[in-house]
Enzyme design. Structure first.
Site, PDB file in Angstrom:
ATOM      1  CB  ALA A  69      -0.744   0.118   1.108  1.00  0.00           C
ATOM      2  CB  CYS A 323       4.564   3.530   9.033  1.00  0.00           C
ATOM      3  SG  CYS A 323       4.225   1.982   8.248  1.00  0.00           S
TER       4      CYS A 323
HETATM    5  N1  PMP Z   1      -1.675   2.810   4.964  1.00  0.00           N
HETATM    6  C1  PMP Z   1      -2.430   2.747   6.240  1.00  0.00           C
HETATM    7  C2  PMP Z   1      -3.232   3.356   6.639  1.00  0.00           C
HETATM    8  C3  PMP Z   1      -1.703   1.406   7.137  1.00  0.00           C
HETATM    9  O1  PMP Z   1      -1.886   1.003   7.866  1.00  0.00           O
HETATM   10  C4  PMP Z   1      -0.651   0.460   6.017  1.00  0.00           C
HETATM   11  C5  PMP Z   1       0.359   0.122   6.882  1.00  0.00           C
HETATM   12  N2  PMP Z   1       1.183   0.500   8.160  1.00  0.00           N
HETATM   13  C6  PMP Z   1      -0.207   1.293   4.610  1.00  0.00           C
HETATM   14  C7  PMP Z   1      -0.817   2.377   4.179  1.00  0.00           C
HETATM   15  C8  PMP Z   1       1.455   1.130   3.991  1.00  0.00           C
HETATM   16  O2  PMP Z   1       0.939  -0.587   3.624  1.00  0.00           O
HETATM   17  P1  PMP Z   1       2.200  -1.317   3.338  1.00  0.00           P
HETATM   18  O3  PMP Z   1       2.902  -1.653   4.876  1.00  0.00           O
HETATM   19  O4  PMP Z   1       1.409  -2.270   2.761  1.00  0.00           O
HETATM   20  O5  PMP Z   1       3.033  -0.461   2.788  1.00  0.00           O
END
Ligand code: PMP
Length: 384
Positions: A69, A323
């Site tokens: 994402a 993150c």
């Molecule tokens: N958007 C949201 C709301 C998320 O919670 C996350 C994951 N922490 C992401 C985007 C990013 O997803 P990915 O780990 O697949 O890069």
């Protein structure tokens, strides 16, 4: 150990692991190769696209596979901004977006785009009228998440979509659906969403696969150039095994949504009741939030210290989204909700899954009490 960090990563379904393994062994040909083995791999990708499209109520040509994402969000925000800069260079988003949207907007701002970051209320919900009021003639994109990954706050997307389109029918509407899919109904048509991002590993799928819905008629400036994979929007050899397994997770999450909600919501309600009864805590989630997230602050104690203590007591929790967890600063989300910096540094996120039981919640409650008692003793000792 009991695992309470489903919003960061969820355990893959057994079927997902089996599919990954089988396809990695058997279907290793490049889906772009024209020989029979390549065609077989390409057929599996086509089928996966159909499965994801059916789960979202869209057409297979509107589904792109990415690496996660983070990439889907980067492609939606920067791809739309670059593609449509002739229409204007203004973007509207909120102060509570995931870093993959937020930082993409900051990067565009540094390159000369104007970005309006709309504040949420004290429950972490953005006001649709406030968002629509920020939309101008030169606004090319509005980006709002479905469910906030830190607090679980649900954003009123149908209302936002309606008001944004009324303010400017050419403005594109992007939704980061990562924390909402499989937990709440996904209604892309009702929201009037033009772009929608998903991540497989939040849905008990494998790591490293994202989905981006791009409504027919919308174009994006590709961020990765090279081969003509993914309709030319995203170059690079597709990860066939992970994509097929992700499609399986998407289908299973959509099919299980109602059961999931029936199972997890009462557990969430019980846990929310419990943390609301602890006077040391400030609760940052509400009963109208997504069913899988309970977030609270213990302002007297750094969230990291509380998370470590809970880990000693057998509970794996996190302080905020994975993150952002390496940042020592207070949570941007909690500050935007009007919390002070001690509350914004003292956050703990508990995220539930469909493997949890009432007995697990009871064990977690005991651990929370024990952690507060232990940390209060430490605090008292320090203040002597
Ligand atoms: N958007 C949201 C709301 C998320 O919670 C996350 C994951 N922490 C992401 C985007 C990013 O997803 P990915 O780990 O697949 O890069």
């Amino acid at each position: 150990m009991l695992y309470w960090d489903y919003a960061a990563a969820s355990p893959p379904y057994e079927e997902v692991v089996q599919t990954m393994e089988q396809i990695m062994r058997l279907i290793y040909a490049n889906p772009s190769s024209l020989h029979r083995a390549g065609t077989e791999a390409a057929r599996l990708l086509t089928r996966s696209r159909e499965v994801c499209a059916a789960a979202l109520g869209v057409t297979p040509q509107e589904i792109l596979f990415t690496s996660g994402a983070t990439e889907s969000n980067n492609l939606a925000v920067k791809g739309a901004a670059l593609q449509y800069q002739g229409r204007g260079r203004h973007i509207v988003t909120t102060q509570i977006e995931h870093p993959s949207v937020y930082e993409s907007c900051l990067q565009l701002q540094a390159l000369g785009w104007e970005v309006t970051f709309v504040a949420p209320d004290s429950n972490g919900v953005a006001d649709p009228a406030g968002i629509a009021a920020a939309v101008r003639r030169d606004t090319v994109l509005v980006s709002v998440m479905h469910v906030n990954n830190e607090t679980g706050a649900v954003q009123p997307l149908a209302e936002i979509g309606r008001l944004v389109k009324a303010a400017n029918h050419r403005t594109l509407f992007h939704v980061d659906g990562v924390q909402g899919f499989g937990k709440l109904a996904t209604e892309l048509k009702e929201w009037q969403a033009d772009l929608y991002s998903l991540s497989a590993h939040k849905l008990r799928g494998p790591r490293g696969v994202g989905i981006l819905y791009v409504r027919e008629g919308v174009a994006l400036f590709p961020l990765l150039t090279g081969g003509s994979q993914e309709l030319g929007y995203r170059a690079g050899t597709e990860n066939t095994a992970a994509i097929v397994a992700s499609a399986k997770a998407v289908r299973m999450s959509a099919e299980n949504r109602v059961t999931y909600s029936k199972q997890v919501t009462p557990l969430r309600n019980r846990l929310l009741d419990f943390v609301s009864g602890i006077p040391e805590f400030t609760v940052n989630s509400t009963y109208s939030g997504a069913p899988h997230i309970v977030h609270f602050s213990y302002p007297a104690v750094n969230g990291e210290v509380m998370a470590r203590k809970l880990e000693e007591l057998g509970m794996t929790v996190s302080t905020r989204s994975a993150c952002s967890s390496r940042l020592a600063e207070p949570s941007r989300i909690l500050l935007a909700m009007g919390r002070d910096s001690s509350a914004a540094l003292g956050g703990v996120r508990i995220s539930l899954g469909d493997t949890h039981t009432a007995a697990d919640i009871a064990a977690l409650e005991q651990a929370l009490l024990a952690a507060v008692q232990a940390l209060k003793l430490v605090e008292r000792g320090r203040n002597k």
